[in-house]
Design an enzyme around this catalytic site. Sequence first.
Site, PDB file in Angstrom:
ATOM      1  N   ARG A 280      -5.702   4.046  -8.892  1.00  0.00           N
ATOM      2  CA  ARG A 280      -6.131   2.763  -9.438  1.00  0.00           C
ATOM      3  C   ARG A 280      -6.071   2.778 -10.966  1.00  0.00           C
ATOM      4  O   ARG A 280      -6.359   3.816 -11.586  1.00  0.00           O
ATOM      5  CB  ARG A 280      -7.579   2.537  -8.987  1.00  0.00           C
ATOM      6  CG  ARG A 280      -8.212   1.236  -9.411  1.00  0.00           C
ATOM      7  CD  ARG A 280      -7.678   0.089  -8.644  1.00  0.00           C
ATOM      8  NE  ARG A 280      -8.534  -1.086  -8.730  1.00  0.00           N
ATOM      9  CZ  ARG A 280      -8.119  -2.316  -8.432  1.00  0.00           C
ATOM     10  NH1 ARG A 280      -6.868  -2.539  -8.045  1.00  0.00           N
ATOM     11  NH2 ARG A 280      -8.945  -3.332  -8.505  1.00  0.00           N
TER      12      ARG A 280
ATOM     13  N   THR B 162       1.129  -8.502  -5.086  1.00  0.00           N
ATOM     14  CA  THR B 162       0.781  -7.162  -4.582  1.00  0.00           C
ATOM     15  C   THR B 162       1.678  -6.839  -3.384  1.00  0.00           C
ATOM     16  O   THR B 162       2.260  -7.736  -2.784  1.00  0.00           O
ATOM     17  CB  THR B 162      -0.718  -7.094  -4.205  1.00  0.00           C
ATOM     18  OG1 THR B 162      -1.464  -7.304  -5.390  1.00  0.00           O
ATOM     19  CG2 THR B 162      -1.144  -5.798  -3.563  1.00  0.00           C
TER      20      THR B 162
ATOM     21  N   ASN C 158      -1.796  -6.658  -9.898  1.00  0.00           N
ATOM     22  CA  ASN C 158      -2.768  -7.731  -9.725  1.00  0.00           C
ATOM     23  C   ASN C 158      -2.067  -9.082  -9.588  1.00  0.00           C
ATOM     24  O   ASN C 158      -1.401  -9.310  -8.601  1.00  0.00           O
ATOM     25  CB  ASN C 158      -3.845  -7.740 -10.805  1.00  0.00           C
ATOM     26  CG  ASN C 158      -5.040  -8.576 -10.373  1.00  0.00           C
ATOM     27  OD1 ASN C 158      -5.263  -8.756  -9.177  1.00  0.00           O
ATOM     28  ND2 ASN C 158      -5.808  -9.088 -11.304  1.00  0.00           N
TER      29      ASN C 158
ATOM     30  N   SER D 250      -9.829  -4.833  -3.426  1.00  0.00           N
ATOM     31  CA  SER D 250      -9.904  -5.221  -2.014  1.00  0.00           C
ATOM     32  C   SER D 250      -8.783  -4.595  -1.193  1.00  0.00           C
ATOM     33  O   SER D 250      -8.661  -4.877   0.008  1.00  0.00           O
ATOM     34  CB  SER D 250      -9.808  -6.745  -1.887  1.00  0.00           C
ATOM     35  OG  SER D 250     -10.867  -7.363  -2.568  1.00  0.00           O
TER      36      SER D 250
ATOM     37  N   GLY E 271      -5.385 -10.473  -2.421  1.00  0.00           N
ATOM     38  CA  GLY E 271      -6.687 -10.505  -3.100  1.00  0.00           C
ATOM     39  C   GLY E 271      -7.810 -10.325  -2.086  1.00  0.00           C
ATOM     40  O   GLY E 271      -7.762  -9.419  -1.246  1.00  0.00           O
TER      41      GLY E 271
HETATM   42  O1  DON Z   1      -7.056  -4.717  -6.101  1.00  0.00           O
HETATM   43  C1  DON Z   1      -7.201  -5.863  -5.706  1.00  0.00           C
HETATM   44  O2  DON Z   1      -7.978  -6.170  -4.830  1.00  0.00           O
HETATM   45  C2  DON Z   1      -6.353  -6.956  -6.308  1.00  0.00           C
HETATM   46  N1  DON Z   1      -5.974  -6.590  -7.640  1.00  0.00           N
HETATM   47  C3  DON Z   1      -5.183  -7.222  -5.427  1.00  0.00           C
HETATM   48  C4  DON Z   1      -4.334  -8.333  -5.959  1.00  0.00           C
HETATM   49  C5  DON Z   1      -3.608  -9.059  -4.914  1.00  0.00           C
HETATM   50  O3  DON Z   1      -3.648  -8.773  -3.754  1.00  0.00           O
HETATM   51  C6  DON Z   1      -2.809 -10.186  -5.420  1.00  0.00           C
HETATM   52  N2  DON Z   1      -2.323 -10.962  -4.317  1.00  0.00           N
HETATM   53  N3  DON Z   1      -2.729 -11.924  -3.934  1.00  0.00           N
END
Ligand code: DON
Length: 572
Positions: free
Chosen positions: A101, A383, A403, A455, A476
């Site tokens: 991360r 993502t 992100n 997430s 997300g």
């Molecule tokens: O780590 C996370 O939960 C987010 N940065 C993920 C971003 C993501 O899935 C974008 N798509 N919709």
Amino acid sequence: MSPHPYLRTLLGPLAVIIACGTGVRAAAPAPITAERAIVASAHPLASEVGRSILAAGGNAVDAAVAVSFALSVVEPWSSGLGGGAFAVVHVGGESMTLDMRETAPAAATRDMFLVDGVFVPTESTSTARAAGIPGLVRGMAELHRRFGKLSFEAVVAPAVALAREGFPVSRLLHGAVAAYAGQLSPEARAIFMPGGEVPAVGQVLVQADLARTLARIAATRGEDFYVGETAAELVRAVKAAGGIWEAGDLAGYRPKERAPVQGAFAGYQVASMGPPSSGGLLLVQMLGVLERLPPCKKKICPRPEELWKGAERLHTLAEVMKRAFAARAIGLADPDAVAVDHERFVGATALERLAREVGAARRATPAGKLSRLSVKPVERMHTSHFAVVTADGDGVAVTQTINLGFGNKQVAGATGVVLNNEMDDFAAAPGAPNAFGLVGDEANAVAPGKRPLSSMTPTLVLRDGKVVGAFGSPGGSRIITTTLQVLLHVVADGMNTSEALAAPRVHHQWHPDRLMVEPLLLSPEVRAALEARGHDLAEVGLMGNAMAIWRRDDGTLEGAADPRGEGSAAGW
Ligand code: DON
């Protein structure tokens, strides 16, 4: 809630989803099947790279690392070298996870995204300070060092070739560039809008700077990105754009091995990603609650084929989901910065209490009764999730990200690397919603060297110590609920992987207090039944871009990619 412009480019696949809403088994194409291995990713060129690495004698980790680097090239709006990832790995009978991360730079401060004491969302999404220190490259190098069989150069080589020689622009890449054209930095425009134009679908896109960066990464096992020429250019460019990265931030970055979050469901073991992702704890909690529901089997293992979209099932899912997300907002963050109490999420006492509450809730429980914070959502979808499962029971599930679409919209100088805006996953202020409408408390506040709460939910399903399934998605906050539903469809509903991915989805994240549903999931009768129970229904665009791999009882491997995206499964 109108769909984000980028989401509109996804509406093509709606036909499949709509068809599946009315008769999923008839509409979904057959999954890919294979005897030795399946790779499933969000881009056919990346899936093919994974297949070719397996065919060249690589193992599941070699293939996964190669797919990761290839996706960094062919899905530049979605994930890449400038971002981070989580991997759940099961090799030779042992499970582990690797946390790669992004990390807040040393100069980050708790209130860095507040202006006059007020959170300004663009500060944590569209500035150079929005970028955390990337972890993908050292993380993938570490995975390869631990488990890989082929040389590191060999697994990075396909990505170098895709960047150097170019590849045809896909529908989603075209749509992403079109959606963000006005926000891209000059360096990003020079690469992704050759001649100042949004590239047409099918036009070959070359990324010469990225090819050189990847070649240096290949030659140095990734170290050039952290302590070499690439590192120097990254720091120079981020500082020039107003950011706060220092050479020491990159040099000091380390991927971290962590124990998987383990759960049980329907006789299978589940291994998923723990903090700093919320994904594994919430997924394992939701599965654990569903399993305990009285009478559990009737609700989660519907025998009449279409019961999965009936009012009882959807009501139950909404109640389970909103409790999971209410818990997520409190005390969940980077476990190296705050103590995370796993028992509160997945301990037997917590699961039994939640199952009693959900079982007793004949009507929708108002969000305000479950916790105190409030939020407002924003629609976004980027993502990348991918997985590799082999016949010998090894598996790798990875979700990687920068992100939001094209991250912070900046390419760092001459590196060709798109920078992330992962700092937005911190709680900029307690209760202030991020781009996904997610809130957190002090536990997830910005601090130097800390990793923002995620997430992402890469998940392996095991039986008798062998991987039999792999699941995950972007989206997300919807990542967790999408992963839950696809897994449920395969494990509990008996759908094949294509059917499970095509089935329309619901999402509840506690706040906003709304049950979001994909178009045409609900029949008028089901809608009326849910509304009569007090659910506030909101029809939204498409949710997620999931991948699923499953080993059938006869040993055949099958896999598929979400019809909402443009990915594919490749068999070997
Ligand atoms: O780590 C996370 O939960 C987010 N940065 C993920 C971003 C993501 O899935 C974008 N798509 N919709």
